[in-house]
Scaffold this active site. Structure first.
Site, PDB file in Angstrom:
ATOM      1  N   CYS A   2       0.861  -1.169   0.000  1.00 41.82           N
ATOM      2  CA  CYS A   2       0.000   0.000   0.000  1.00 41.82           C
ATOM      3  C   CYS A   2       0.901   1.223   0.000  1.00 41.82           C
ATOM      4  O   CYS A   2       2.101   1.124   0.174  1.00 41.82           O
ATOM      5  CB  CYS A   2      -0.878   0.011   1.237  1.00 41.82           C
ATOM      6  SG  CYS A   2      -1.741  -1.536   1.513  1.00 41.82           S
ATOM      7  N   ARG A  27       1.968   0.706  -6.140  1.00 41.95           N
ATOM      8  CA  ARG A  27       2.157  -0.093  -4.927  1.00 41.95           C
ATOM      9  C   ARG A  27       0.897  -0.849  -4.520  1.00 41.95           C
ATOM     10  O   ARG A  27       0.952  -1.806  -3.767  1.00 41.95           O
ATOM     11  CB  ARG A  27       2.515   0.835  -3.771  1.00 41.95           C
ATOM     12  CG  ARG A  27       3.841   1.470  -3.970  1.00 41.95           C
ATOM     13  CD  ARG A  27       4.692   1.064  -2.842  1.00 41.95           C
ATOM     14  NE  ARG A  27       6.072   1.224  -3.156  1.00 41.95           N
ATOM     15  CZ  ARG A  27       7.020   0.637  -2.465  1.00 41.95           C
ATOM     16  NH1 ARG A  27       6.725  -0.154  -1.465  1.00 41.95           N
ATOM     17  NH2 ARG A  27       8.258   0.806  -2.764  1.00 41.95           N
ATOM     18  N   TRP A  73      -3.977  -1.986  -1.106  1.00 43.99           N
ATOM     19  CA  TRP A  73      -3.982  -3.315  -1.730  1.00 43.99           C
ATOM     20  C   TRP A  73      -4.516  -4.230  -0.637  1.00 43.99           C
ATOM     21  O   TRP A  73      -3.850  -4.445   0.368  1.00 43.99           O
ATOM     22  CB  TRP A  73      -2.554  -3.679  -2.135  1.00 43.99           C
ATOM     23  CG  TRP A  73      -2.419  -4.877  -2.998  1.00 43.99           C
ATOM     24  CD1 TRP A  73      -2.472  -4.924  -4.354  1.00 43.99           C
ATOM     25  CD2 TRP A  73      -2.162  -6.213  -2.563  1.00 43.99           C
ATOM     26  NE1 TRP A  73      -2.269  -6.208  -4.784  1.00 43.99           N
ATOM     27  CE2 TRP A  73      -2.079  -7.019  -3.718  1.00 43.99           C
ATOM     28  CE3 TRP A  73      -2.004  -6.819  -1.313  1.00 43.99           C
ATOM     29  CZ2 TRP A  73      -1.844  -8.385  -3.660  1.00 43.99           C
ATOM     30  CZ3 TRP A  73      -1.767  -8.178  -1.252  1.00 43.99           C
ATOM     31  CH2 TRP A  73      -1.694  -8.953  -2.423  1.00 43.99           C
ATOM     32  N   ASN A  99       0.298   1.065   6.610  1.00 41.24           N
ATOM     33  CA  ASN A  99       0.823  -0.037   5.790  1.00 41.24           C
ATOM     34  C   ASN A  99       1.322  -1.105   6.745  1.00 41.24           C
ATOM     35  O   ASN A  99       1.848  -0.788   7.815  1.00 41.24           O
ATOM     36  CB  ASN A  99       2.008   0.413   4.944  1.00 41.24           C
ATOM     37  CG  ASN A  99       1.594   1.266   3.772  1.00 41.24           C
ATOM     38  OD1 ASN A  99       0.420   1.440   3.517  1.00 41.24           O
ATOM     39  ND2 ASN A  99       2.582   1.782   3.066  1.00 41.24           N
ATOM     40  N   GLY A 100       1.219  -2.366   6.318  1.00 40.45           N
ATOM     41  CA  GLY A 100       1.695  -3.460   7.177  1.00 40.45           C
ATOM     42  C   GLY A 100       0.510  -4.260   7.694  1.00 40.45           C
ATOM     43  O   GLY A 100      -0.624  -4.088   7.230  1.00 40.45           O
ATOM     44  N   GLU A 480      11.578 -17.681 -15.248  1.00 40.38           N
ATOM     45  CA  GLU A 480      11.279 -16.254 -15.310  1.00 40.38           C
ATOM     46  C   GLU A 480      10.367 -15.946 -16.501  1.00 40.38           C
ATOM     47  O   GLU A 480       9.458 -15.122 -16.407  1.00 40.38           O
ATOM     48  CB  GLU A 480      12.591 -15.458 -15.358  1.00 40.38           C
ATOM     49  CG  GLU A 480      12.455 -13.980 -15.598  1.00 40.38           C
ATOM     50  CD  GLU A 480      11.502 -13.261 -14.651  1.00 40.38           C
ATOM     51  OE1 GLU A 480      11.152 -13.810 -13.592  1.00 40.38           O
ATOM     52  OE2 GLU A 480      11.078 -12.147 -14.998  1.00 40.38           O
ATOM     53  N   LYS A 484       6.688 -14.173 -16.140  1.00 42.71           N
ATOM     54  CA  LYS A 484       6.312 -12.916 -16.797  1.00 42.71           C
ATOM     55  C   LYS A 484       5.003 -13.092 -17.576  1.00 42.71           C
ATOM     56  O   LYS A 484       4.122 -12.250 -17.516  1.00 42.71           O
ATOM     57  CB  LYS A 484       7.399 -12.461 -17.769  1.00 42.71           C
ATOM     58  CG  LYS A 484       8.517 -11.688 -17.146  1.00 42.71           C
ATOM     59  CD  LYS A 484       8.088 -10.283 -16.759  1.00 42.71           C
ATOM     60  CE  LYS A 484       9.115  -9.655 -15.824  1.00 42.71           C
ATOM     61  NZ  LYS A 484       9.227 -10.323 -14.513  1.00 42.71           N
ATOM     62  N   GLU A 487       2.050 -13.338 -15.101  1.00 38.68           N
ATOM     63  CA  GLU A 487       1.656 -12.209 -14.259  1.00 38.68           C
ATOM     64  C   GLU A 487       1.046 -11.055 -15.034  1.00 38.68           C
ATOM     65  O   GLU A 487       0.220 -10.340 -14.493  1.00 38.68           O
ATOM     66  CB  GLU A 487       2.793 -11.753 -13.333  1.00 38.68           C
ATOM     67  CG  GLU A 487       3.934 -11.061 -13.968  1.00 38.68           C
ATOM     68  CD  GLU A 487       4.999 -10.637 -12.964  1.00 38.68           C
ATOM     69  OE1 GLU A 487       4.666 -10.281 -11.839  1.00 38.68           O
ATOM     70  OE2 GLU A 487       6.188 -10.650 -13.339  1.00 38.68           O
ATOM     71  N   HIS A 503       9.388 -37.092 -18.155  1.00 40.19           N
ATOM     72  CA  HIS A 503       9.006 -37.779 -16.919  1.00 40.19           C
ATOM     73  C   HIS A 503       7.590 -37.398 -16.478  1.00 40.19           C
ATOM     74  O   HIS A 503       7.238 -37.595 -15.318  1.00 40.19           O
ATOM     75  CB  HIS A 503      10.015 -37.472 -15.807  1.00 40.19           C
ATOM     76  CG  HIS A 503      11.382 -38.018 -16.097  1.00 40.19           C
ATOM     77  ND1 HIS A 503      11.652 -39.361 -16.178  1.00 40.19           N
ATOM     78  CD2 HIS A 503      12.550 -37.385 -16.367  1.00 40.19           C
ATOM     79  CE1 HIS A 503      12.932 -39.538 -16.464  1.00 40.19           C
ATOM     80  NE2 HIS A 503      13.497 -38.346 -16.588  1.00 40.19           N
ATOM     81  N   LYS A 601       3.570  -3.900  -6.422  1.00 41.76           N
ATOM     82  CA  LYS A 601       4.998  -3.836  -6.706  1.00 41.76           C
ATOM     83  C   LYS A 601       5.849  -4.391  -5.578  1.00 41.76           C
ATOM     84  O   LYS A 601       6.796  -5.112  -5.806  1.00 41.76           O
ATOM     85  CB  LYS A 601       5.388  -2.384  -6.997  1.00 41.76           C
ATOM     86  CG  LYS A 601       6.850  -2.184  -7.360  1.00 41.76           C
ATOM     87  CD  LYS A 601       7.191  -2.888  -8.650  1.00 41.76           C
ATOM     88  CE  LYS A 601       8.646  -2.730  -9.041  1.00 41.76           C
ATOM     89  NZ  LYS A 601       8.997  -3.719 -10.089  1.00 41.76           N
TER      90      LYS A 601
HETATM   91  C1  F6R Z   1       7.895 -10.356 -10.946  1.00 46.53           C
HETATM   92  C2  F6R Z   1       8.205  -9.602  -9.749  1.00 46.53           C
HETATM   93  C3  F6R Z   1       8.129 -10.276  -8.416  1.00 46.53           C
HETATM   94  C4  F6R Z   1       9.289  -9.787  -7.556  1.00 46.53           C
HETATM   95  C5  F6R Z   1       9.171 -10.317  -6.121  1.00 46.53           C
HETATM   96  C6  F6R Z   1      10.311  -9.846  -5.250  1.00 46.53           C
HETATM   97  O1  F6R Z   1       8.029  -9.576 -12.105  1.00 46.53           O
HETATM   98  O2  F6R Z   1       8.502  -8.459  -9.842  1.00 46.53           O
HETATM   99  O3  F6R Z   1       8.115 -11.654  -8.505  1.00 46.53           O
HETATM  100  O4  F6R Z   1      10.483 -10.208  -8.144  1.00 46.53           O
HETATM  101  O5  F6R Z   1       7.959  -9.909  -5.560  1.00 46.53           O
HETATM  102  O6  F6R Z   1      10.342  -8.452  -5.171  1.00 46.53           O
HETATM  103  P1  F6R Z   1      11.639  -7.696  -4.696  1.00 46.53           P
HETATM  104  O7  F6R Z   1      12.684  -7.905  -5.748  1.00 46.53           O
HETATM  105  O8  F6R Z   1      11.232  -6.267  -4.554  1.00 46.53           O
HETATM  106  O9  F6R Z   1      12.045  -8.310  -3.389  1.00 46.53           O
END
Ligand code: F6R
Length: 606
Positions: A2, A27, A73, A99-100, A480, A484, A487, A503, A601
């Site tokens: 948030c 965020r 959020w 937040n938290g 990865e 991507k 998400e 397998h 984020k």
């Molecule tokens: C995917 C993505 C997330 C972050 C994860 C860790 O594109 O961005 O999977 O990699 O939430 O976030 P950080 O790097 O901020 O600890």
């Protein structure tokens, strides 16, 4: 997850609050709200949805010069207006943004209800507003301290009180909170993104610290009311770094910034003379670094996958056993912390709760932990014993791109540094340095060629499910890539080790299930081609992300050809097309690329 903002000064607070919230929207973005304190008391407005809906709902004349705001959020209760922040006491005197997560919220809420308080939301935060209002204290500071004494959990809080209309009182424990210092105006935010438009002088509060913020200044103090005398520091983030600068999306902007971000990450850190990397922030001398028998890398989500790239680099270049683990799992499994293991945490935001908890756990048990972190001054950056800043610049899009690339580059430099302290030869050190120096331009070449990806994008966007397969160094690339696609395009994607396909998962291959295969030009190329043939034999559509020397013409499949580098560094470049494919598929499907559903984020809650 948030975002918090606050303003106190000589101007109307609402425009600053809305602007700050807009900048923090990445965020968390399911609801937003503000509380502005003016001559006639508090005006509180909350709306579900984006900040622009909140802006539209604000009364035209909102002249108060002090206020707080929040973008949410959802954690406690659905995204409804009654759950949006700010929360207030029954009489509306106290307003709180938070937040938290307050762990003992259920108990606090029951106790308040037993005392006759009628709660109007499902949130943990509302309890805090009531506790502050009910505290028997002369000052707002004492009332907040009194309430904090009853909370367990994590918080960044900003509090307004109609009885003390000149001040915002803020408190931090486990969630970031920053005070911004302006000219006769002061700001509060959970992220510098909300402040840089107004000031680059900030104070990052420490855990357990509080501050009283008025138009003329601020005072920081601890839980025992002792002043902590914090002074502002200058931050280097500029407002332009946070603009779209003509790009359609932040993800595209950040993806395109990678050549420059990569060059910045490497700048001044490659030492040709000794064929090594200079990482001054590690705070570990050669003797200490040689003493580690193992390296354990911890991160979450994509950072964890880059950690797997890093572990492979460390094993390849330094020949030290290394592995990566999801920090979110590590923290819950009573890990054995060893004094001869170097722990490396990796995080773009530096605020990911699971990763931060892993750091605390390692430190509590006497382990040595360094961090690869992007956000300067973030919680993890301040908690670790040393580390490497990623220098990727601000990343706004929820889906990480340039920070991940710089994580991989930082791991390469760490591996080079460790390797040269072990048995990596001078010649191999030079080879890796030369490879690293080629990377920024090679990323640019991939981006420049990406218009050619259009037919592949179409196929991925039309499918409901896809496989990403890779072997050894290619497996984290596949993970990865699948992440991507999932998400931001919401197309289901699963990553598998190419070697494991036969397998089990081969059973799923059919004409509607595309497979993206990572086929580098290395000692495993033929094995990878054999797996591709198995997919094609089951009529599975196939896309190969590969190198110029690899002959796939006889297979008649779609290919993305990536410039070759040194084998150890190839995963860094092989990942770039997977970002572009996912981005373009999401755009083709009409999704909100920068703010994918259900995600935020920075994951500052468990
Ligand atoms: C995917 C993505 C997330 C972050 C994860 C860790 O594109 O961005 O999977 O990699 O939430 O976030 P950080 O790097 O901020 O600890």
């Amino acid at each position: 997850m948030c975002g918090i903002v606050g303003y106190v000064g000589r101007k109307a607070a609402a425009p600053s609050l809305i602007e700050g919230l807009t900048r923090l929207e990445y965020r968390g973005y399911d609801s937003a709200g503000v509380a502005v304190l003016g001559p006639k008391g508090t005006t509180r407005v909350r709306t579900v949805g984006r900040v622009r809906a909140l802006e539209a709902a604000l009364p035209k004349r909102l002249s108060g010069r002090i206020g707080i705001g929040h973008t949410r959020w959802a954690t406690h209760g659905p995204a409804e207006e009654r759950n949006a922040h700010p929360h207030s006491s029954a009489d509306g005197r106290i307003s709180v943004v938070h937040n938290g997560i307050i762990d003992n919220a259920a108990n606090l809420r029951s106790a308040l209800e037993a005392e006759g308080v009628r709660l109007s939301s499902d949130t943990d935060t509302e309890a805090v507003a009531h506790l502050i209002a009910r505290a028997e204290a002369e000052t707002l500071e004492d009332a907040v301290l009194d309430a904090l004494g009853r909370l367990s959990g994590t918080y960044a809080l900003a509090v307004l009180d109609e009885r003390h209309p000149d001040r915002i009182v803020v408190a931090r424990s486990g969630s970031p909170l920053i005070v911004g210092v302006g000219e006769k105006e002061m700001f509060v935010a959970s992220d510098v993104a909300a402040l840089v438009q107004h000031t680059n002088r900030v104070v990052h509060l420490d855990d357990g610290e509080l501050a009283t913020v008025t138009a003329d200044g601020f005072v920081t103090f601890d839980r025992d009311s002792n002043e902590t005398g914090r002074v502002p520091v200058e931050i280097s983030v500029a407002a332009e770094d946070l603009e779209l600068s003509g790009h359609e999306h932040y993800m595209l902007k950040e993806l395109c910034e990678q050549p420059e971000a990569a060059a910045t990450c490497l700048r001044g850190r490659l030492d040709e003379r000794f064929a090594t990397a200079r990482l001054d922030g590690l705070a570990l001398d050669a003797r200490e670094l040689r003493s580690f028998r193992r390296v354990k890398i911890l991160g979450c989500g994509s950072a964890y996958y880059v950690g797997q790239v890093g572990a492979q680099l460390i094993e390849d270049l330094a020949r030290i056993p290394a592995d990566a683990e999801a920090a979110s799992e590590f923290r819950y499994r009573r890990p054995i912390i060893e004094s001869d293991t170097l722990y490396v945490v990796v995080s773009q935001s530096g605020e990911t709760a699971d990763t931060a908890f892993a750091v605390n756990e390692i430190k509590r048990k006497g382990g040595r932990v360094i961090g690869l972190v992007n956000v300067v001054g973030s919680s993890i950056a301040r908690e670790v014993d040393g580390g490497v800043y990623l220098h990727a610049g601000p990343e706004i899009a929820v889906a990480s791109t340039k920070a991940l690339t710089n994580m991989a580059l930082s791991f390469a430099m760490l591996a080079l540094h460790l390797g040269r302290l072990h048995d990596l030869s001078f010649a191999d050190g030079k080879r890796i340095i030369a490879g690293l120096e080629r990377i920024p331009a090679q990323i640019q070449d991939i981006i420049d060629a990406s218009d050619g990806f259009a037919p592949i994008v179409g196929k991925l966007a039309q499918s409901t499910s896809a496989f990403y397969i890779g072997r050894v160094r290619g497996f984290p690339v596949a993970r990865e890539g699948a992440q991507k696609l999932k998400e931001i395009s919401y197309v289901h994607a699963e990553a598998y080790q190419t070697s494991e396909l036969k397998h089990g998962p081969l059973a799923l291959i059919n004409p509607d299930m595309p497979t993206v295969a990572i086929v580098p030009d290395d000692e495993l190329t033929q094995r990878n081609i054999a797996a591709c043939e198995q997919v094609l034999a089951r009529k599975g559509p196939l896309v190969a992300i590969t190198h110029p020397g690899v002959d796939l013409a006889h297979l008649g499949v779609d290919t993305v050809v990536v410039p070759k580098n040194e084998p150890e560094l190839d995963p860094i470049l092989l990942t770039i097309p997977t970002q572009i494919l996912a981005y373009r598929a999401a755009v083709a499907l009409g999704h909100d690329v920068d703010k994918p559903r259900n995600l935020a984020k920075s994951v500052t809650v468990e």
